[in-house]
Design a protein around this motif. Structure first.
Motif, PDB file in Angstrom:
ATOM      1  N   ASP A 169       0.815  -1.224   0.000  1.00 30.67           N
ATOM      2  CA  ASP A 169       0.000   0.000   0.000  1.00 30.67           C
ATOM      3  C   ASP A 169       0.843   1.266   0.000  1.00 30.67           C
ATOM      4  O   ASP A 169       0.322   2.370  -0.014  1.00 30.67           O
ATOM      5  CB  ASP A 169      -1.003   0.005   1.150  1.00 30.67           C
ATOM      6  N   GLY A 170       2.169   1.098   0.015  1.00 32.35           N
ATOM      7  CA  GLY A 170       3.061   2.245  -0.116  1.00 32.35           C
ATOM      8  C   GLY A 170       3.450   2.919   1.182  1.00 32.35           C
ATOM      9  O   GLY A 170       4.250   3.850   1.172  1.00 32.35           O
ATOM     10  N   VAL A 171       2.910   2.466   2.291  1.00 32.56           N
ATOM     11  CA  VAL A 171       3.243   3.057   3.585  1.00 32.56           C
ATOM     12  C   VAL A 171       4.458   2.327   4.159  1.00 32.56           C
ATOM     13  O   VAL A 171       4.422   1.102   4.312  1.00 32.56           O
ATOM     14  CB  VAL A 171       2.052   2.947   4.567  1.00 32.56           C
ATOM     15  N   PRO A 172       5.539   3.049   4.458  1.00 38.65           N
ATOM     16  CA  PRO A 172       6.703   2.385   5.064  1.00 38.65           C
ATOM     17  C   PRO A 172       6.326   1.739   6.399  1.00 38.65           C
ATOM     18  O   PRO A 172       5.525   2.297   7.158  1.00 38.65           O
ATOM     19  CB  PRO A 172       7.700   3.523   5.275  1.00 38.65           C
ATOM     20  N   LEU A 173       6.885   0.569   6.653  1.00 36.74           N
ATOM     21  CA  LEU A 173       6.598  -0.146   7.891  1.00 36.74           C
ATOM     22  C   LEU A 173       7.899  -0.493   8.602  1.00 36.74           C
ATOM     23  O   LEU A 173       8.929  -0.690   7.971  1.00 36.74           O
ATOM     24  CB  LEU A 173       5.818  -1.435   7.603  1.00 36.74           C
ATOM     25  N   ASP A 174       7.811  -0.567   9.932  1.00 39.65           N
ATOM     26  CA  ASP A 174       8.970  -0.959  10.719  1.00 39.65           C
ATOM     27  C   ASP A 174       8.983  -2.473  10.889  1.00 39.65           C
ATOM     28  O   ASP A 174       7.996  -3.156  10.604  1.00 39.65           O
ATOM     29  CB  ASP A 174       8.963  -0.258  12.077  1.00 39.65           C
ATOM     30  N   ALA A 175      10.097  -2.998  11.346  1.00 35.99           N
ATOM     31  CA  ALA A 175      10.287  -4.437  11.470  1.00 35.99           C
ATOM     32  C   ALA A 175       9.253  -5.072  12.398  1.00 35.99           C
ATOM     33  O   ALA A 175       8.729  -6.146  12.101  1.00 35.99           O
ATOM     34  CB  ALA A 175      11.704  -4.738  11.956  1.00 35.99           C
ATOM     35  N   GLY A 176       8.936  -4.429  13.496  1.00 33.37           N
ATOM     36  CA  GLY A 176       7.962  -4.990  14.435  1.00 33.37           C
ATOM     37  C   GLY A 176       6.588  -5.151  13.804  1.00 33.37           C
ATOM     38  O   GLY A 176       5.921  -6.173  13.987  1.00 33.37           O
TER      39      GLY A 176
END
Length: 164
Positions: free
Chosen positions: A64-71
């Motif tokens: 969806d194009g939203v950056p996500l963190d590892a958690g």
């Protein structure tokens, strides 16, 4: 006399079916069988793109194009942190994801590259016929109900107290 080839059946508490019925009506076995049977229909698409199923889940989570963190990725993709580290490294080396600057230096944020976005679009397009075929055979209403029930089951089991 019982031999190694004919062992004594395990004793089960009252009310629990024995033998084949116990195994065939097992929730965990039924979930695994349904997963494996379904995944076989989709694995060919990720294999053709040299992606493992967990790598595909990460690609999908980032689509969806939203950056996500590892958690967040671990939680959404049902992947343990050590495995996610290897997956992120492999996807980065393939040019599918890239790291994104974050105000919190402790957080590792990633997003899809243009190549990753293109790959995702191709994979979804290729796999859509398989998804549609399953839904038509199973029934749209039943598929919707199944997904609702599986999500409800997950929510309920997550809310239960931990096993002792």
């Amino acid at each position: 006399m019982k031999t190694a080839s004919n062992p004594t059946p395990a004793a089960l508490p009252d009310g629990i079916p024995s033998g084949k019925e116990y195994y065939e009506r097992s929730l965990t076995v039924a979930l695994l069988r349904a997963r494996e049977s379904t995944m076989r229909r989709f694995k060919k698409y990720s294999d053709a793109s040299d992606l493992s199923p967990p790598q595909w889940r990460v690609l999908r989570a980032l689509a969806d194009g939203v950056p996500l963190d590892a958690g967040t990725l671990c939680q959404r993709c049902v992947i343990l942190p050590p495995s996610l580290t290897r997956i992120l490294r492999a996807l980065s080396e393939k040019g599918i994801i890239r790291q994104v600057d974050c105000s919190d230096a402790r957080r590792h944020m990633v997003t899809l590259t243009e190549h990753g976005q293109t790959m995702f679009g191709q994979l979804v397009g290729q796999s859509e016929d398989s998804r549609r075929e399953i839904e038509e055979a199973f029934g749209e209403e039943k598929m919707s109900l199944l997904l609702d029930l599986l999500n409800e089951l997950r929510e309920i089991t997550e809310a239960l107290p931990p096993n002792a």
